[in-house]
Design an enzyme around this catalytic site. Structure first.
Site, PDB file in Angstrom:
ATOM      1  N   LYS A 170       0.810  -1.212   0.000  1.00  0.00           N
ATOM      2  CA  LYS A 170       0.000   0.000   0.000  1.00  0.00           C
ATOM      3  C   LYS A 170       0.846   1.267   0.000  1.00  0.00           C
ATOM      4  O   LYS A 170       0.556   2.223  -0.723  1.00  0.00           O
ATOM      5  CB  LYS A 170      -0.913   0.017   1.234  1.00  0.00           C
ATOM      6  N   ASP A 215      -5.605   1.339  12.565  1.00  0.00           N
ATOM      7  CA  ASP A 215      -6.946   0.797  12.800  1.00  0.00           C
ATOM      8  C   ASP A 215      -7.129   0.065  14.118  1.00  0.00           C
ATOM      9  O   ASP A 215      -8.163  -0.565  14.337  1.00  0.00           O
ATOM     10  CB  ASP A 215      -7.358  -0.123  11.638  1.00  0.00           C
ATOM     11  N   THR A 266      -2.568   0.448  18.950  1.00  0.00           N
ATOM     12  CA  THR A 266      -1.598   1.187  18.152  1.00  0.00           C
ATOM     13  C   THR A 266      -1.783   2.686  18.327  1.00  0.00           C
ATOM     14  O   THR A 266      -0.813   3.436  18.472  1.00  0.00           O
ATOM     15  CB  THR A 266      -1.741   0.818  16.666  1.00  0.00           C
ATOM     16  N   CYS A 311     -11.357  -2.357  12.771  1.00  0.00           N
ATOM     17  CA  CYS A 311     -12.322  -2.313  11.673  1.00  0.00           C
ATOM     18  C   CYS A 311     -12.446  -3.669  11.000  1.00  0.00           C
ATOM     19  O   CYS A 311     -13.487  -3.999  10.441  1.00  0.00           O
ATOM     20  CB  CYS A 311     -11.916  -1.242  10.669  1.00  0.00           C
TER      21      CYS A 311
END
Length: 236
Positions: free
Chosen positions: A53, A97, A101, A155
């Site tokens: 990504k 997410d 974190t 998520c």
């Protein structure tokens, strides 16, 4: 500027920040593009499946804005690299997410004196705030009284609605640009924006710095493993 995570939050944030002409932009993410990402991560398409990504996003943005310095790093943000990653950057946009974190990144930014633009979303709801180390409430102040289990869903486990993270990612870009412009009065520091797309509702609540906060009050040691478990900069 450092953007941690280039998913549903990080993609719109990075695009709008680059459109505003912000150079010295670094995008860090350890993940690869998956089919499930495409409905909410507009920098990617089917041809990018399986690709890192961070590299794809940096390439897309560099192609659109060739005058800017944009770098993609395929890496997780961890104790060993957080200081080198933040060196030379004015702020961190947290587009990860997992709450573990997010709290860990909050701790490191407070320790290093780097402003943090936070956003998070689950399902139809989300929140956003900016942390100014030494000046405003941090995430530990805000979430200290919350139930641990209610915060642990990511998520991937609880689901997410694409337009919700799209909206919050755009708001993160606004916060980041306001910070760079020195428009402190426009920020959500000591305030949290709460967004509910289902009802719908948008409201801002005041939050206060906790004088007993383990992070803001300097109780934690300068380097700690207290939140390293499950801390990994993956994208929403």
């Amino acid at each position: 500027m450092l953007i941690a995570g280039v998913g549903g939050l990080g993609c719109p944030a990075a695009l709008l920040i680059a459109q505003a002409g912000v150079g010295n932009l670094t995008i860090v993410d350890p993940d690869r593009v998956e089919v499930s990402n495409l409905h909410r991560q507009p920098l990617f398409d089917e041809l990018d499946l399986g690709q890192p990504k961070a590299l794809v996003a940096a390439q897309r943005l560099q192609e659109r804005f060739p005058a800017l310095a944009i770098k993609g790093l395929v890496a997780a943000v961890e104790e060993e690299n957080i200081e080198p990653l933040l060196t030379g950057h004015d702020l961190l946009v947290d587009a990860t997410d997992r709450i573990e974190t997010k709290l860990w990144l909050n701790d490191q930014c407070v320790r290093l004196g780097i402003p943090l633009v936070h956003a998070g979303a689950l399902g139809w709801q989300g929140q956003l705030c900016t942390v100014l180390p030494g000046r405003s409430a941090c995430l530990r102040c805000i979430f200290a009284a919350a139930d641990d289990e209610s915060l642990r869903s990511s998520c991937r486990e609880a689901g997410i609605v694409g337009p919700v993270v799209g909206y919050l990612g755009a708001r993160q870009a606004f916060e980041a640009l306001a910070l760079l412009a020195g428009e402190w009065g426009q920020l959500t520091a000591d305030r949290m924006l709460l967004f509910d797309a289902w009802r719908p509702s948008l409201r801002v609540v005041r939050v206060k710095r906790d004088p007993n906060c383990a992070v803001c009050a300097g109780v934690l040691p300068a380097r700690s493993d207290h939140t390293r478990k499950n801390t990994r900069a993956c994208s929403a």
